[in-house]
Design a protein around this motif. Structure first.
Motif, PDB file in Angstrom:
ATOM      1  N   PHE A  11       0.798  -1.214   0.000  1.00  0.00           N
ATOM      2  CA  PHE A  11       0.000   0.000   0.000  1.00  0.00           C
ATOM      3  C   PHE A  11       0.841   1.280   0.000  1.00  0.00           C
ATOM      4  N   LEU A  12       2.175   1.159   0.065  1.00  0.00           N
ATOM      5  CA  LEU A  12       3.055   2.328  -0.002  1.00  0.00           C
ATOM      6  C   LEU A  12       3.593   2.504  -1.415  1.00  0.00           C
ATOM      7  N   ASN A  13       3.603   3.754  -1.871  1.00  0.00           N
ATOM      8  CA  ASN A  13       4.207   4.020  -3.180  1.00  0.00           C
ATOM      9  C   ASN A  13       5.708   4.256  -2.995  1.00  0.00           C
ATOM     10  N   ALA A  14       6.421   4.532  -4.076  1.00  0.00           N
ATOM     11  CA  ALA A  14       7.884   4.677  -4.013  1.00  0.00           C
ATOM     12  C   ALA A  14       8.292   5.850  -3.124  1.00  0.00           C
ATOM     13  N   GLU A  15       7.528   6.925  -3.179  1.00  0.00           N
ATOM     14  CA  GLU A  15       7.847   8.107  -2.363  1.00  0.00           C
ATOM     15  C   GLU A  15       7.690   7.805  -0.873  1.00  0.00           C
ATOM     16  N   ASP A  16       6.630   7.101  -0.512  1.00  0.00           N
ATOM     17  CA  ASP A  16       6.408   6.730   0.883  1.00  0.00           C
ATOM     18  C   ASP A  16       7.478   5.767   1.381  1.00  0.00           C
ATOM     19  N   LYS A  17       7.874   4.835   0.525  1.00  0.00           N
ATOM     20  CA  LYS A  17       8.926   3.894   0.913  1.00  0.00           C
ATOM     21  C   LYS A  17      10.258   4.612   1.124  1.00  0.00           C
ATOM     22  N   ALA A  18      10.545   5.612   0.290  1.00  0.00           N
ATOM     23  CA  ALA A  18      11.777   6.398   0.467  1.00  0.00           C
ATOM     24  C   ALA A  18      11.733   7.149   1.791  1.00  0.00           C
ATOM     25  N   LEU A  19      10.565   7.723   2.132  1.00  0.00           N
ATOM     26  CA  LEU A  19      10.412   8.422   3.402  1.00  0.00           C
ATOM     27  C   LEU A  19      10.593   7.467   4.577  1.00  0.00           C
ATOM     28  N   MET A  20      10.026   6.277   4.480  1.00  0.00           N
ATOM     29  CA  MET A  20      10.170   5.282   5.544  1.00  0.00           C
ATOM     30  C   MET A  20      11.623   4.827   5.684  1.00  0.00           C
ATOM     31  N   ARG A  21      12.330   4.716   4.576  1.00  0.00           N
ATOM     32  CA  ARG A  21      13.741   4.337   4.612  1.00  0.00           C
ATOM     33  C   ARG A  21      14.545   5.394   5.376  1.00  0.00           C
TER      34      ARG A  21
END
Length: 107
Positions: free
Chosen positions: A50-60
């Motif tokens: 449910f996370l897009n690439a931008e959200d995954k980068a933020l989580m990283r």
């Protein structure tokens, strides 16, 4: 598993008291929901559908900052657990939590 005959014979002692059947039904729903969650909930943010690439980068970035702040792998050591058990704030929080839950769920 509880047999159907046993399930039908469970009766409340008084008409306005919760029936034990309710607890059995809620328990079954909870167990089924827990098993579903094991397969549906992602293990980490990298595999979260449910996370897009931008959200995954933020989580990283957040994970890297948290690791740098805590200085570890995210797991507690025995020494840290002992230190927490000796800390007065841990005991104060535990006592307050017990008091709140007693008031909230007590009869």
């Amino acid at each position: 598993m509880v047999s159907l005959k046993t399930f039908k014979t469970l009766k409340a002692p008084y008409p306005n008291v919760f029936c034990p059947r309710l607890y059995i039904i809620e328990g079954i729903i909870t167990v089924v929901y827990a098993v579903i969650c094991i397969f549906v909930v992602p293990k980490d943010y990298e595999t979260a559908y449910f996370l897009n690439a931008e959200d995954k980068a933020l989580m990283r970035i957040r994970a890297e900052e948290m690791e740098a702040y805590s200085g570890g792998s995210g797991h507690y050591t025995k020494k840290e657990m002992k230190d927490a058990a000796k800390d007065i704030k841990t005991w104060a929080h535990s006592i307050i939590q017990i008091c709140v839950v007693t008031i909230l769920y007590g009869e």
